[in-house]
Design a protein around this motif. Structure first.
Motif, PDB file in Angstrom:
ATOM      1  N   LEU A  13      -6.873  -5.069   8.499  1.00  0.00           N
ATOM      2  CA  LEU A  13      -6.629  -6.391   7.944  1.00  0.00           C
ATOM      3  C   LEU A  13      -5.697  -6.325   6.746  1.00  0.00           C
ATOM      4  O   LEU A  13      -5.682  -5.336   6.009  1.00  0.00           O
ATOM      5  N   VAL A  14      -4.960  -7.408   6.532  1.00  0.00           N
ATOM      6  CA  VAL A  14      -4.171  -7.555   5.312  1.00  0.00           C
ATOM      7  C   VAL A  14      -4.564  -8.864   4.645  1.00  0.00           C
ATOM      8  O   VAL A  14      -4.986  -9.822   5.295  1.00  0.00           O
ATOM      9  N   TYR A  15      -4.434  -8.866   3.320  1.00  0.00           N
ATOM     10  CA  TYR A  15      -4.571 -10.087   2.541  1.00  0.00           C
ATOM     11  C   TYR A  15      -3.164 -10.488   2.157  1.00  0.00           C
ATOM     12  O   TYR A  15      -2.466  -9.743   1.457  1.00  0.00           O
ATOM     13  N   GLU A  16      -2.739 -11.647   2.636  1.00  0.00           N
ATOM     14  CA  GLU A  16      -1.371 -12.102   2.419  1.00  0.00           C
ATOM     15  C   GLU A  16      -1.382 -13.383   1.602  1.00  0.00           C
ATOM     16  O   GLU A  16      -2.209 -14.275   1.809  1.00  0.00           O
ATOM     17  N   SER A  17      -0.442 -13.472   0.661  1.00  0.00           N
ATOM     18  CA  SER A  17      -0.261 -14.695  -0.112  1.00  0.00           C
ATOM     19  C   SER A  17       1.232 -14.957  -0.233  1.00  0.00           C
ATOM     20  O   SER A  17       1.975 -14.096  -0.734  1.00  0.00           O
ATOM     21  N   VAL A  18       1.674 -16.094   0.218  1.00  0.00           N
ATOM     22  CA  VAL A  18       3.074 -16.516   0.166  1.00  0.00           C
ATOM     23  C   VAL A  18       3.991 -15.412   0.713  1.00  0.00           C
ATOM     24  O   VAL A  18       4.982 -15.038   0.088  1.00  0.00           O
ATOM     25  N   GLY A  19       3.606 -14.854   1.861  1.00  0.00           N
ATOM     26  CA  GLY A  19       4.428 -13.856   2.524  1.00  0.00           C
ATOM     27  C   GLY A  19       4.343 -12.455   1.954  1.00  0.00           C
ATOM     28  O   GLY A  19       4.998 -11.543   2.457  1.00  0.00           O
ATOM     29  N   GLU A  20       3.526 -12.256   0.935  1.00  0.00           N
ATOM     30  CA  GLU A  20       3.403 -10.928   0.326  1.00  0.00           C
ATOM     31  C   GLU A  20       2.028 -10.340   0.628  1.00  0.00           C
ATOM     32  O   GLU A  20       1.002 -11.009   0.441  1.00  0.00           O
ATOM     33  N   VAL A  21       2.005  -9.087   1.097  1.00  0.00           N
ATOM     34  CA  VAL A  21       0.751  -8.384   1.328  1.00  0.00           C
ATOM     35  C   VAL A  21       0.242  -7.880  -0.024  1.00  0.00           C
ATOM     36  O   VAL A  21       0.915  -7.103  -0.706  1.00  0.00           O
ATOM     37  N   LEU A  22      -0.949  -8.351  -0.402  1.00  0.00           N
ATOM     38  CA  LEU A  22      -1.525  -7.982  -1.697  1.00  0.00           C
ATOM     39  C   LEU A  22      -2.630  -6.940  -1.566  1.00  0.00           C
ATOM     40  O   LEU A  22      -3.118  -6.430  -2.568  1.00  0.00           O
ATOM     41  N   GLY A  23      -3.019  -6.642  -0.340  1.00  0.00           N
ATOM     42  CA  GLY A  23      -4.040  -5.635  -0.111  1.00  0.00           C
ATOM     43  C   GLY A  23      -4.275  -5.466   1.373  1.00  0.00           C
ATOM     44  O   GLY A  23      -3.848  -6.302   2.178  1.00  0.00           O
TER      45      GLY A  23
END
Length: 170
Positions: free
Chosen positions: A52-62
């Motif tokens: 899994l990835v945590y994405e915010s505004v097109g950026e992977v944050l974790g």
């Protein structure tokens, strides 16, 4: 947003991971991972287990994933969990959200135990694992050597409380 990792995430996943290679004992890798190496690793896990990835505004944050704990058949219901958070976003709840979804997916797939190995000291990772219900089950002393010092590794386990579907032949 939490979603399944895709090939398009590889460069950002590499950036996060390689930060820890260069600046932390969280991984015992001492050489940065290239995009093709990460793609090979990612595809090997993603074909069989949640990544899994945590994405915010097109950026992977974790990102977080599970992989086999050991290769022997009797270990088939146990997984090792791994999580890395972009260093600028630590302690913002991303790890908790990622692990919550990862744990749910592991339960849905019928796995019985998650095991997290933590290079010590790492108070943030210990706190995350214990917040998610993992319990410390052991510690190996001085099993890694990085940045000119010996490093211990502790192990935390979460029993998922689901009984594996075992079919016994008579």
């Amino acid at each position: 947003m939490i979603r399944t990792a895709e090939k398009r995430d590889i460069d950002q996943i590499c950036d996060i991971y390689n930060y820890y290679v260069q600046h932390s004992i969280a991984t015992f890798d001492e050489k940065e991972m290239s995009g093709p190496e990460m793609e090979e690793y990612l595809s090997g896990i993603m074909n069989n287990y949640p990544w899994l990835v945590y994405e915010s505004v097109g950026e992977v944050l974790g990102y977080a994933y599970v992989s086999p704990w050991k290769s022997r058949s009797a270990y088939k219901y146990s997984l090792e969990s791994t999580i890395y958070i972009h260093p600028d976003y630590i302690r913002k709840g991303i790890g908790t959200r990622l692990y919550s979804v990862l744990i749910s997916r592991a339960k849905e797939l019928g796995f019985h135990a998650l095991i997290g190995g933590i290079s010590l000291p790492n108070p943030a990772s210990v706190a995350l694992h214990e917040k998610m219900g993992f319990q410390k089950i052991g510690q190996f002393c001085e099993v890694g050597f990085k940045f000119d010092k010996w490093v211990d590794v502790g192990y935390w386990e979460l029993l998922l409380k689901e009984k594996p579907q075992i079919h016994i032949r008579k």
